[in-house]
Scaffold this motif. Structure first.
Motif, PDB file in Angstrom:
ATOM      1  N   ALA A  40     -10.178  50.180  -5.826  1.00  0.00           N
ATOM      2  CA  ALA A  40     -11.281  49.242  -5.968  1.00  0.00           C
ATOM      3  C   ALA A  40     -12.027  49.091  -4.653  1.00  0.00           C
ATOM      4  CB  ALA A  40     -10.761  47.882  -6.436  1.00  0.00           C
ATOM      5  N   THR A  41     -13.230  48.525  -4.731  1.00  0.00           N
ATOM      6  CA  THR A  41     -14.102  48.417  -3.571  1.00  0.00           C
ATOM      7  C   THR A  41     -13.429  47.733  -2.391  1.00  0.00           C
ATOM      8  OG1 THR A  41     -15.937  48.197  -5.135  1.00  0.00           O
ATOM      9  CG2 THR A  41     -16.399  47.707  -2.834  1.00  0.00           C
ATOM     10  N   ASP A  42     -12.804  46.588  -2.627  1.00  0.00           N
ATOM     11  CA  ASP A  42     -12.186  45.826  -1.540  1.00  0.00           C
ATOM     12  C   ASP A  42     -11.109  46.639  -0.837  1.00  0.00           C
ATOM     13  OD1 ASP A  42     -13.856  43.808  -2.256  1.00  0.00           O
ATOM     14  OD2 ASP A  42     -12.310  42.449  -2.999  1.00  0.00           O
ATOM     15  N   ARG A  43     -10.303  47.354  -1.609  1.00  0.00           N
ATOM     16  CA  ARG A  43      -9.230  48.155  -1.036  1.00  0.00           C
ATOM     17  C   ARG A  43      -9.795  49.322  -0.228  1.00  0.00           C
ATOM     18  NH1 ARG A  43      -4.711  48.650   1.604  1.00  0.00           N
ATOM     19  NH2 ARG A  43      -3.478  50.489   1.055  1.00  0.00           N
ATOM     20  N   LEU A  44     -10.836  49.967  -0.730  1.00  0.00           N
ATOM     21  CA  LEU A  44     -11.456  51.071   0.008  1.00  0.00           C
ATOM     22  C   LEU A  44     -12.020  50.584   1.339  1.00  0.00           C
ATOM     23  CD1 LEU A  44     -13.397  53.012  -2.781  1.00  0.00           C
ATOM     24  CD2 LEU A  44     -11.186  53.588  -1.761  1.00  0.00           C
ATOM     25  N   ALA A  45     -12.636  49.402   1.334  1.00  0.00           N
ATOM     26  CA  ALA A  45     -13.196  48.852   2.566  1.00  0.00           C
ATOM     27  C   ALA A  45     -12.103  48.622   3.600  1.00  0.00           C
ATOM     28  CB  ALA A  45     -13.940  47.556   2.267  1.00  0.00           C
ATOM     29  N   SER A  46     -10.978  48.089   3.155  1.00  0.00           N
ATOM     30  CA  SER A  46      -9.869  47.824   4.064  1.00  0.00           C
ATOM     31  C   SER A  46      -9.299  49.118   4.629  1.00  0.00           C
ATOM     32  CB  SER A  46      -8.776  47.035   3.331  1.00  0.00           C
ATOM     33  OG  SER A  46      -7.641  46.850   4.149  1.00  0.00           O
ATOM     34  N   MET A  47      -9.111  50.123   3.778  1.00  0.00           N
ATOM     35  CA  MET A  47      -8.532  51.381   4.227  1.00  0.00           C
ATOM     36  C   MET A  47      -9.464  52.124   5.184  1.00  0.00           C
ATOM     37  SD  MET A  47      -6.747  52.756   0.703  1.00  0.00           S
ATOM     38  CE  MET A  47      -5.954  54.150   1.523  1.00  0.00           C
TER      39      MET A  47
END
Length: 310
Positions: free
Chosen positions: A130-137
């Motif tokens: 998901a978007t939030d997880r991609l941003a964090s990674m």
């Protein structure tokens, strides 16, 4: 002595997971070994970095500062490795690519052959999230780039691959199924919308769309995939809101639903290839973006041509 890079990875993992045990599992190390290394790092720095309790492990104020700097150091090391692995302009070896689950399965298969032809030594490692997880990674240096929405990655750079409108999908018995022409927001008043769970940019778009239309997002169902949303719509659970690429590549073959594009300039999203600012492989990623852009243009353009009978 100074903390090692491995110890810095341990500190970041504990901060991310909130538990020593979960951090050890994530890094595939024994928990006693991880605990020993963290204690050693605290001794070397002369500060307690985590507050330990049965509920978990929480960074102390000084720990927050150390972990923030540890993330920066680890990102710099990943960039250093990238320079050695890929060179200044080309793409070689393994590149870690994140991708939205609402885009990846429908775009990437169309890119495989041209990517292999242009970069024969490149091996893409795909992470679907998901978007939030991609941003964090991406921020942590766990990804080299991601196919996502640029506005969800502040401080990053990228190039737009394509823009896609949103569609509704309803069962044939629904009054909205009387025509396949674009649907107006007024037609969606007081209707329930189906979408994915929190953390997805698409969910935010659907929530905004429902608010403007005077409808609501169904609270008793959150889809785990676009297919799940589509199937729920076919059962009459609500109106599925689906992105263009998915509709054209996958859903239009489903004769149990009627699809209508939404006539509203804000019922759309821009998909981009995004990377960290000053990425050492920026030039290569821009070339990769060209391939992805052509693949998306082919998928969307071809399907639109078929629809118009050209």
């Amino acid at each position: 002595m100074k903390p090692t890079l491995r110890q810095l990875e341990y500190l970041v993992a504990i901060a991310d997971t909130g538990r020593f045990s979960d951090a050890a599992e994530r890094l595939n190390v024994a928990q006693p070994s991880l605990s020993t290394q963290v204690a050693d790092a605290e001794t070397q720095l002369g500060a307690t970095l985590f507050e330990r309790s049965r509920a978990g492990a929480y960074p102390t104020p000084i720990g927050e500062q150390v972990i923030r700097r540890a993330r920066y150091i680890l990102r710099q090391m990943e960039d250093l490795k990238a320079i050695a692995a890929h060179g200044e302009t080309g793409l070689f070896g393994r590149v870690r690519l994140g991708v939205l689950p609402t885009i990846g399965p429908y775009l990437l298969p169309r890119c495989t052959k041209p990517i292999h032809a242009r970069f024969p030594e490149l091996r893409l490692s795909i992470n679907d999230a998901a978007t939030d997880r991609l941003a964090s990674m991406l921020e942590q240096g766990l990804l080299d780039a991601t196919v996502s929405t640029l506005e969800d990655h502040p401080g990053c750079e990228g190039v737009t691959l394509f823009s896609e409108r949103l569609w509704i999908a309803v069962e044939p018995e629904d009054p909205l199924a009387a025509t396949s022409q674009p649907v107006q927001l007024d037609d969606l008043k007081e209707r329930g919308f189906l979408t994915l769970g929190l953390g997805h940019r698409l969910t935010k778009l659907v929530q905004q769309l429902a608010y403007r239309a005077g409808g609501y997002v169904a609270s008793d169902y959150e889809g785990t995939s676009l297919d799940a949303i589509r199937h729920m719509a076919a059962l009459g659970a609500g109106i599925a809101v689906l992105p263009d690429l998915y509709v054209q590549c996958e859903a239009r073959r489903d004769d149990s639903l009627v699809f209508r594009p939404i006539e509203d300039p804000r019922a759309s999203r821009d998909i981009a290839l995004v990377w960290r600012r000053n990425s050492p492989i920026r030039d290569g990623l821009e070339l990769l973006a060209e391939i992805m852009r052509d693949a998306a243009r082919g998928a969307l353009g071809q399907q639109k041509t078929r629809q118009t009978g050209a």
